[in-house]
Design a protein around this motif. Sequence first.
Motif, PDB file in Angstrom:
ATOM      1  N   GLN A   1      36.427  50.605  33.645  1.00 47.26           N
ATOM      2  CA  GLN A   1      37.438  49.534  33.779  1.00 47.26           C
ATOM      3  C   GLN A   1      38.277  49.691  32.535  1.00 47.26           C
ATOM      4  OE1 GLN A   1      35.766  46.017  35.072  1.00 47.26           O
ATOM      5  NE2 GLN A   1      35.377  46.971  37.242  1.00 47.26           N
TER       6      GLN A   1
ATOM      7  N   MET B   1      39.164  44.094  37.299  1.00 46.86           N
ATOM      8  CA  MET B   1      40.300  44.752  36.713  1.00 46.86           C
ATOM      9  C   MET B   1      41.506  44.037  35.927  1.00 46.86           C
ATOM     10  SD  MET B   1      41.100  47.896  36.425  1.00 46.86           S
ATOM     11  CE  MET B   1      42.233  48.704  35.445  1.00 46.86           C
TER      12      MET B   1
ATOM     13  N   LYS C   1      40.560  42.563  32.864  1.00 51.22           N
ATOM     14  CA  LYS C   1      40.687  43.812  31.763  1.00 51.22           C
ATOM     15  C   LYS C   1      42.234  44.062  31.367  1.00 51.22           C
ATOM     16  CE  LYS C   1      36.229  45.047  31.763  1.00 51.22           C
ATOM     17  NZ  LYS C   1      35.671  44.972  30.369  1.00 51.22           N
TER      18      LYS C   1
END
Length: 687
Positions: free
Chosen positions: A51, A154, A157
Amino acid sequence: MAEPLRRRLPLLSLLLLAAGGLRAAERSGGSSSSAMEELATEKEAEESHRQDSVSLLTFILLLTLTILTIWLFKHRRVRFLHETGLAMIYGLIVGVILRYGTPSTSGHDKPFSCSQEDRPFTTLLVNVSGKFFEYTLKGEISPGKIHNVEQNDMLRKVTFDPEVFFNILLPPIIFHAGYSLKKRHFFRNLGSILAYAFLGTAVSCFIIGNLMYGVVKLMKLVGQLSDKFYYTDCLLFGAIISATDPVTVLAIFNELHADVDLYALLFGESVLNDAVAIVLSSSIVAYQPTGENTHAFDAAAFFKSVGVFLGIFSGSFMMGAVTGVVTALVTKFTKLHCFPLLETALFFLMSWSTFLLAEACGFTGVVAVLFCGITQAHYTYNNLSVESRSRTKQLFEVLHFLAENFIFSYMGLALFTFQKHIFSPVFIIGAFVAIFLGRAAHIYPLSFLLNLGRRHKISWSFQHMMMFSGLRGAMAFALAIRDTATYSHQMMFSTTLLIVFFTVWIVGGGTTPMLSWLNIRVGVDPDQDPPPTNDSFQVLQGDGQDSARRNRTKQESAWLFRLWYSFDHNYLKPILTHSGPPLTTTLPSWCGLIARCLTSPQVYDNQEQLREEDSDFILNDGDLTVTYGDTTITANGSSGPHTATTNLDSRRTKSSSEEALERDLGAADHEVTSRGTRLVFPLEYNA
C-alpha cells in the motif's frame, strides 16, 4: 494389597501418558497458534508495504500526468489554467476514486476508556494476552464521529504527516525563490517590497483576524458554532491566509514578459511575505496572557509576542546568512571546484541543512533557507565551477517544480481523503470577504504612502493588478495543515483549502484578461530595461547593459542598498569570493598580511575578467572612463593630449578630437574601465 496395586499400575500409566499427551498437544497447539500469528503479522507487513508503494506511485503518476498536460498546454499556448491548477484537478479526481471507489479493508477499531488519565499519551503500549503492542497518537476524534473512523487503509496511507511538507517539500521551494532572485529589479524596489511584505502583511493579518472574530460571534449567535473558537484562533487564521503565493500570476508574467517592476514587486512581496506570515503565526501561538482567561487581550503578552516575532525573524535571518557565508568560505578556500560532483553535493546539503538547523534551534526554517538562498546566490555562486553553477540551478529548479506540484496535487487529494473537514458556509463566505478587504487595505494605502517618496510611482493599474494577484497557495496550505487537532483549526484548514482552490483556478485563470484590461505592457524582457535613449554614446557591457540604465538604476536603488553596497563590494566580496577588488587595495596598509591571505589569487591573475554584477546599482557619472591610446574620455570631462567630452544626460557634441578618434578607431572596440572592471563597447556617431 500388593495384587490390587499391581492391577492399578497399568491404569496409572495410561493416565500419565494421557496427561503427557494433553500437555504435548497444548504445547503443539500453542506453537501452532504462535506460528499463525507470526504469519499473519508478516502478511500485514507485506500488505502495508504494498500500500505504501501504491500511494507513492499514485503521486508519481499524478506528477507525470501533470507534466504531459503542461506540455500540451504550452504547445497549444493555453493560459487560462496554470500547471498548479492542473495538479489540483488531477488530485481531486484521484481523491474521489480513492474515497468512493476503494472498499474498506479493516474494521477492528474498538474504543477503550481510560477515565483515570487526564491527558492523551503520544505513545501507548497495550498488553494483549501477554504481548505488548505499541500505538501512536494520531489526533482527537469528536464524540459524534467515534463510529465513523476511516476504515480504508489506502486513504490512511495517502494522508501524509504535516511535517513532511515542512521538512521535505517546503525547503526547495523557498530556497529556489531566494537563489533565483533577480537582484537588480529586487533592490531597485527594495523599500516598497519591504513595506508590502512586513507592514502590509501585518495589516492584512489583523484586519482579517478581527473581521473573522466578528464572523465567529455571528456564528455563535445563530447557532452555527458547535465548539470553542477564540480571538487568537482568528488572528492565527489571519496570519495563515495572509501568506500569498502568486505562482500562477508570476508564471504568466514570465511567459508574457510583463513589466519588470510589477514582476519585481509581486515576486519580492511573495518571497518575503511567506517568511513574515510564518513568523507571525508562531508569535500568535506564543501569545499567552496571564490570568484565568488565557485568550483575553493582555498588553504584556502582546509585547512579548512582538519580541518573539523580532527574535525569531532576526535569529532565522542570521542563521541563514551565516550558513551561506560558511559555504562560500568552504568553496573558496578548498579545491572542491576540481570535483564538481562533490561541490554540488556539498552545496545541496548545506542549503537544506539550514532549514533543519533553524527548526531544531527553535527558529523558523522558511526564513533561514530563504536568506541562505539569497546569500548563496550572492557569494557562493561566484566560487562554484561552471558545471556546478549549472547543476545547482537546474537541481533546485527541478526540485522546486516537483515539490510545488506535489503539494498542489495533495491539496486536491486532501479534499476527499482528509477525515476532519469542517465546512461552515458562514465562515467560508466571511473569510472571502475578509481576504478581499484585507488585501485592499494592504495594497492601496501603502501604495499611496510609498508614492510620496518614489520617483517612479506605482500606477493605479499596477495597484489593481497587485490587488488581483493575491493568490493563496502552498505556504497557506502547509501552515493550515500543520495543526488540525482542534475544532477551530479543522475549520480553518477546510476553509483555507477552498480559498486556495478558488484563487488558483479563478484568479489565476483571469490573469491574462486582467493584464489586457489594465493595459499593462507585455513583451518586455525581464532581464533588460526599456530601450536606450537617442544618445549616440552607448555601452555594450559584457552582458548587454547600457550606461543610461546604470545611471537610472543607481538613482532608483533603495538608499539602504546604496549604503550596503560599498562595504560589500570592498570587503565582503573579496573575502568570500574570487571577485571584487583585492583586499590589499581596500584594507589599511597595516593589514597587509591578512589582506594577502584572504584575497584569492584569481583576483590578481584575472582582474580584467572580473565583473561586479551589483555595480549595476551603483555607478557614478565620474566612474565611466573610455581609454584609447593617449586619449581618455570620461563622463564629465576628458584628459590627455586629445580630449573629448561625453555627457550621459545630453547629446554628445562633435569636436575635432572626436573626429580624429573616430577615424583612428574605425569599427574597433574600446576599453572601458569602471571600478576596475574591463568592458567593451562601440562608439557610434552619425554625422
